[in-house]
Design a protein around this motif. Structure first.
Motif, PDB file in Angstrom:
ATOM      1  N   ASP A   1       4.963   6.236 -10.625  1.00 28.05           N
ATOM      2  CA  ASP A   1       3.647   5.455 -10.948  1.00 28.05           C
ATOM      3  C   ASP A   1       3.694   4.073 -10.755  1.00 28.05           C
ATOM      4  OD1 ASP A   1       1.103   4.682 -11.399  1.00 28.05           O
ATOM      5  OD2 ASP A   1       1.460   5.405 -13.759  1.00 28.05           O
TER       6      ASP A   1
ATOM      7  N   ASP B   1       0.870  -1.259  -0.044  1.00 32.83           N
ATOM      8  CA  ASP B   1      -0.100   0.234  -0.052  1.00 32.83           C
ATOM      9  C   ASP B   1       0.824   1.160   0.034  1.00 32.83           C
ATOM     10  OD1 ASP B   1      -1.964  -1.728   0.194  1.00 32.83           O
ATOM     11  OD2 ASP B   1      -2.919  -1.087   2.189  1.00 32.83           O
ATOM     12  N   GLU B   2       1.943   1.308   0.759  1.00 30.58           N
ATOM     13  CA  GLU B   2       2.918   2.422   0.678  1.00 30.58           C
ATOM     14  C   GLU B   2       3.332   2.772  -0.621  1.00 30.58           C
ATOM     15  OE1 GLU B   2       2.653   0.781   4.963  1.00 30.58           O
ATOM     16  OE2 GLU B   2       3.066   0.102   2.819  1.00 30.58           O
TER      17      GLU B   2
ATOM     18  N   LEU C   1       0.585   4.098  -2.582  1.00 33.40           N
ATOM     19  CA  LEU C   1      -0.080   5.644  -2.366  1.00 33.40           C
ATOM     20  C   LEU C   1       1.229   6.573  -2.061  1.00 33.40           C
ATOM     21  CD1 LEU C   1      -2.725   4.387   0.292  1.00 33.40           C
ATOM     22  CD2 LEU C   1      -3.065   5.244  -2.047  1.00 33.40           C
ATOM     23  N   SER C   2       2.374   6.265  -1.715  1.00 31.37           N
ATOM     24  CA  SER C   2       3.532   7.138  -1.362  1.00 31.37           C
ATOM     25  C   SER C   2       4.648   6.866  -2.042  1.00 31.37           C
ATOM     26  CB  SER C   2       3.669   7.032   0.041  1.00 31.37           C
ATOM     27  OG  SER C   2       2.464   7.372   0.810  1.00 31.37           O
ATOM     28  N   GLY C   3       4.733   6.079  -3.032  1.00 30.18           N
ATOM     29  CA  GLY C   3       6.111   5.700  -3.602  1.00 30.18           C
ATOM     30  C   GLY C   3       6.268   6.424  -4.664  1.00 30.18           C
ATOM     31  N   TYR C   4       7.485   6.290  -5.177  1.00 28.25           N
ATOM     32  CA  TYR C   4       7.997   7.318  -6.171  1.00 28.25           C
ATOM     33  C   TYR C   4       7.417   6.818  -7.452  1.00 28.25           C
ATOM     34  CZ  TYR C   4      11.508   8.796  -9.888  1.00 28.25           C
ATOM     35  OH  TYR C   4      11.827   9.533 -10.962  1.00 28.25           O
TER      36      TYR C   4
END
Length: 272
Positions: free
Chosen positions: A101, A92-93, A96-99
């Motif tokens: 796409d 999920d990280e 939602l928050s990763g570099y």
């Protein structure tokens, strides 16, 4: 307040539509194949394909003489439908928050993985052709010209020459002024990645082809039988909070018309 959930970002149906659309373009040698979808929804995993044998060239007939009758025969090729697949797991990280796409990259990588596999199987099928030219020590204009003469037809339709980058470099050097750039071919290009043209053959560089080997191919040489369109599935790991995305394709590839494929075998490159 509306919440953006992972389910809103990873939609298997959307991914399936996007990957299916991109996969057809990504399979590099698909324009050389006759695509058959008649197996969709039918039972069985082995395919037997009938094909006609060539009756030979016509012969001179003297006045009043009878025309020799040839025997029209058929042969069969048998091959199995295979399943290929690839998958990734995204936390999920990461989504939602990763570099960048991550979902788009996963889609791109899955398309690349499956299309590369289909291309590999296509080259393997081409390697089974019985039309072989082996009287050359390197890939040059003379070798291409001689190999073209092996085709069992007088069809002057466009063809593709597939060879390693090193062998193509040698061919381009030998062709010199007879070499046409890809930009000069316009809408006549048959497959993606055409590098140039010589003697009417559009040249494609592929690292999948070993040095010392090349293939002259006309459209319709390969048969691509689809058992099922690409299927995308997702599964949640609720303990680790991650999503697994997998894709698989069921298909079979075989040499549909060997009269449209010539293998050029010139051994190891000559060192100067």
């Amino acid at each position: 307040m509306a919440q953006t959930k992972l389910a809103n970002l990873v939609d298997p149906q959307v991914l399936a539509d996007m990957i299916s659309a991109e996969l057809e373009d990504a399979i590099r040698f698909s324009p050389l194949a006759a695509v058959d979808r008649t197996l969709v929804g039918r039972p069985g995993s082995t395919v037997t394909v009938p094909r006609f044998k060539y009756i030979g060239d016509a012969q001179d007939v003297a006045e009043g003489a009878a025309i020799d009758l040839a025997l029209l025969e058929t042969a069969t090729d048998e091959f199995s439908i295979k399943k290929v697949g690839k998958g990734v797991e995204l936390t999920d990280e990461a989504v939602l928050s990763g570099y960048g796409d991550p979902i788009g990259e996963a889609q791109k990588q899955i398309v690349m993985a499956i299309s590369n596999k289909v291309d590999n199987d296509t080259l393997e099928a081409l390697d089974s052709t019985t039309l072989v030219y082996s009287d050359a020590t390197e890939l040059n204009v003379e070798a291409v010209d001689a190999a073209q003469g092996i085709f069992n037809d007088e069809d002057d339709s466009p063809m593709v020459l597939i060879a390693s980058p090193a062998d193509v470099a040698n061919l381009r050097k030998d062709a010199s002024g007879d070499w046409a750039r890809a930009s000069e071919l316009g809408d006549q290009i048959l497959v993606s990645g055409v590098f140039g043209e010589v003697l009417g053959a559009q040249v494609v560089r592929s690292r999948k082809v070993p040095e010392g080997t090349a293939y002259l191919v006309k459209s319709g040489a390969i048969g691509l039988y689809l058992k099922r369109d690409i299927e995308i599935e997702t599964d949640r790991d609720i303990l680790h909070k991650s999503t697994v995305i997998t894709a698989d394709q069921h298909y079979g590839v075989h040499l549909y018309d060997e009269s449209k494929a010539v293998k050029i075998d010139f051994g190891a490159p000559v060192e100067g």
